[in-house]
Design a protein around this motif. Structure first.
Motif, PDB file in Angstrom:
ATOM      1  N   LEU A 122      -3.398  -1.089   5.882  1.00 16.10           N
ATOM      2  CA  LEU A 122      -4.452  -2.083   6.069  1.00 16.10           C
ATOM      3  C   LEU A 122      -5.221  -1.817   7.354  1.00 16.10           C
ATOM      4  O   LEU A 122      -6.458  -1.929   7.395  1.00 16.10           O
ATOM      5  CB  LEU A 122      -3.846  -3.487   6.077  1.00 16.10           C
ATOM      6  N   GLU A 123      -4.505  -1.458   8.422  1.00 12.99           N
ATOM      7  CA  GLU A 123      -5.164  -1.138   9.691  1.00 12.99           C
ATOM      8  C   GLU A 123      -6.077   0.075   9.549  1.00 12.99           C
ATOM      9  O   GLU A 123      -7.125   0.151  10.206  1.00 12.99           O
ATOM     10  CB  GLU A 123      -4.113  -0.864  10.770  1.00 12.99           C
ATOM     11  N   LEU A 124      -5.692   1.009   8.695  1.00 16.10           N
ATOM     12  CA  LEU A 124      -6.482   2.225   8.482  1.00 16.10           C
ATOM     13  C   LEU A 124      -7.586   2.030   7.449  1.00 16.10           C
ATOM     14  O   LEU A 124      -8.374   2.946   7.194  1.00 16.10           O
ATOM     15  CB  LEU A 124      -5.563   3.367   8.028  1.00 16.10           C
ATOM     16  N   GLY A 125      -7.624   0.844   6.843  1.00 22.73           N
ATOM     17  CA  GLY A 125      -8.647   0.559   5.842  1.00 22.73           C
ATOM     18  C   GLY A 125      -8.424   1.243   4.511  1.00 22.73           C
ATOM     19  O   GLY A 125      -9.376   1.552   3.782  1.00 22.73           O
ATOM     20  N   LEU A 126      -7.164   1.474   4.155  1.00 23.73           N
ATOM     21  CA  LEU A 126      -6.829   2.173   2.918  1.00 23.73           C
ATOM     22  C   LEU A 126      -6.413   1.189   1.836  1.00 23.73           C
ATOM     23  O   LEU A 126      -5.763   0.172   2.124  1.00 23.73           O
ATOM     24  CB  LEU A 126      -5.685   3.158   3.166  1.00 23.73           C
ATOM     25  N   PRO A 127      -6.747   1.451   0.580  1.00 16.04           N
ATOM     26  CA  PRO A 127      -6.310   0.568  -0.515  1.00 16.04           C
ATOM     27  C   PRO A 127      -4.808   0.653  -0.725  1.00 16.04           C
ATOM     28  O   PRO A 127      -4.224   1.739  -0.649  1.00 16.04           O
ATOM     29  CB  PRO A 127      -7.071   1.108  -1.729  1.00 16.04           C
ATOM     30  N   VAL A 128      -4.177  -0.479  -0.975  1.00 12.00           N
ATOM     31  CA  VAL A 128      -2.720  -0.543  -1.095  1.00 12.00           C
ATOM     32  C   VAL A 128      -2.324  -1.059  -2.471  1.00 12.00           C
ATOM     33  O   VAL A 128      -2.893  -2.040  -2.964  1.00 12.00           O
ATOM     34  CB  VAL A 128      -2.115  -1.457   0.000  1.00 12.00           C
ATOM     35  N   ARG A 129      -1.341  -0.408  -3.056  1.00  7.45           N
ATOM     36  CA  ARG A 129      -0.778  -0.829  -4.336  1.00  7.45           C
ATOM     37  C   ARG A 129       0.697  -1.179  -4.105  1.00  7.45           C
ATOM     38  O   ARG A 129       1.417  -0.434  -3.426  1.00  7.45           O
ATOM     39  CB  ARG A 129      -0.859   0.299  -5.363  1.00  7.45           C
ATOM     40  N   THR A 130       1.149  -2.291  -4.655  1.00  7.71           N
ATOM     41  CA  THR A 130       2.542  -2.713  -4.459  1.00  7.71           C
ATOM     42  C   THR A 130       3.200  -3.091  -5.787  1.00  7.71           C
ATOM     43  O   THR A 130       3.678  -4.223  -5.955  1.00  7.71           O
ATOM     44  CB  THR A 130       2.623  -3.899  -3.479  1.00  7.71           C
ATOM     45  N   PRO A 131       3.257  -2.186  -6.745  1.00 14.62           N
ATOM     46  CA  PRO A 131       3.902  -2.530  -8.013  1.00 14.62           C
ATOM     47  C   PRO A 131       5.400  -2.780  -7.829  1.00 14.62           C
ATOM     48  O   PRO A 131       6.052  -2.139  -7.007  1.00 14.62           O
ATOM     49  CB  PRO A 131       3.658  -1.288  -8.875  1.00 14.62           C
ATOM     50  N   VAL A 132       5.922  -3.712  -8.596  1.00 17.53           N
ATOM     51  CA  VAL A 132       7.352  -4.009  -8.554  1.00 17.53           C
ATOM     52  C   VAL A 132       8.144  -2.887  -9.208  1.00 17.53           C
ATOM     53  O   VAL A 132       9.268  -2.587  -8.802  1.00 17.53           O
ATOM     54  CB  VAL A 132       7.639  -5.356  -9.241  1.00 17.53           C
ATOM     55  N   LYS A 133       7.547  -2.248 -10.206  1.00 16.93           N
ATOM     56  CA  LYS A 133       8.207  -1.140 -10.889  1.00 16.93           C
ATOM     57  C   LYS A 133       7.146  -0.150 -11.357  1.00 16.93           C
ATOM     58  O   LYS A 133       5.956  -0.481 -11.488  1.00 16.93           O
ATOM     59  CB  LYS A 133       9.032  -1.630 -12.076  1.00 16.93           C
TER      60      LYS A 133
END
Length: 305
Positions: free
Chosen positions: A57-68
């Motif tokens: 987030l600090e680097l301005g990058l998109p983040v994905r957090t799938p549970v599986k």
């Protein structure tokens, strides 16, 4: 300078923040960062992103957090549509199904915190110290379906000093991993198969691993204290209080395991004795053994167990 690549980065703990930042600094295009979902933490139990998520987030990058990832067609389609040159993985926490491994042009490269195949699994740094290894290092590995079984691409080593803890090695290895993955992406190495006969498994640690078993040799316990610093720690009951042993040394001595021997705070072990030099009570600051004994009177016949 090598041409920038289109990458996904997959990692979660602080160990993985070093290579993530290195990839961005090297000019690579990080199309997506995959990390473990946020979890409740702290007194208020508010959801907190893992270190890699926060860094992204600090680097301005998109983040994905799938549970599986298994049987997750929506995530697989997204991953494939990124048209990646490679994916870089470092202590992500989810198993990558074969279709994810196959999606990037150069596959998925793992930054593993040991000299494969010596220690596979979730806790290679701790395992190397606890086993008394003279050295450890980083292996850049081409990922396949097996657990840390893929071909090795690039390695570097660092000695394990007599006072090194997991925290000490963690930072050295994280910086080494960041350097090696940049080198590997710039100049791919020929793959080298692992020797299965040399492989050992380092399972994920839990709080139960913190309990010291004084029936073990003192040398083994001293290594475990360093291996489990800072987490899960090295705990035991001393008299009527739970203490966390911060540092200790193996010395000569004998007695029934758990018996306190003369000389500071010296505990008889299955073989030899353990002289505690620094410890901590719950809710208190860490202190020297001398300061602890000045402030706490051990009950008569007290033992460590």
């Amino acid at each position: 300078m090598a041409a920038p690549l289109k990458l996904a980065f997959m990692g979660s703990p602080g160990f993985a923040v070093f290579p993530l930042k290195a990839l961005v600094a090297a000019g690579h295009e990080v199309m997506a960062v995959y990390a473990q979902p946020s979890k409740p933490a702290g007194r208020g139990q508010k959801e907190q992103p893992c270190p890699v998520h926060a860094a992204a987030l600090e680097l301005g990058l998109p983040v994905r957090t799938p549970v599986k990832l298994r049987k997750n067609q929506e995530e697989l389609d997204y991953f494939r549509n990124l048209k990646l040159d490679a994916a870089v993985v470092a202590a992500y926490g989810l198993i990558l199904p074969q279709e994810f491994l196959d999606a990037p042009e150069r596959g998925c490269l793992n930054i593993h915190g040991s000299l494969l195949p010596r220690w596979r699994g979730a806790a290679p740094i701790q395992a190397a110290i606890a086993a008394g290894d003279a050295q450890t290092g980083i292996t850049i590995m081409q990922m396949e379906a097996g657990l840390d079984t893929g071909p090795m691409l690039r390695k570097d080593t660092t000695p394990i000093g007599p006072a090194d803890t997991s925290a000490d090695l963690h930072d050295r290895l994280a910086e080494m991993g960041a350097r090696l993955i940049i080198e590997e992406l710039a100049q791919p190495s020929p793959p080298q198969a692992q020797d299965e006969a040399l492989a050992n498994y380092a399972p994920k640690l839990s709080r139960e691993d913190a309990r010291l078993d004084v029936r073990l040799p003192a040398v083994a316990l001293e290594r475990r204290i360093r291996a489990f610093s800072p987490w899960p720690g090295a705990l035991g009951l001393l008299g009527d209080v739970v203490v966390k042993i911060i540092s200790a040394e193996a010395v000569e001595g004998e007695g029934i395991p758990g018996t306190l021997l003369p000389g500071g705070l010296t505990i008889a072990c299955g073989e030899g004795a353990l002289r505690v030099t620094r410890l901590q009570r719950a809710g208190k600051a860490a202190m020297s053994t001398e300061d602890f004994l000045r402030g706490y009177k051990l009950p008569e016949g007290a033992r460590f167990y």
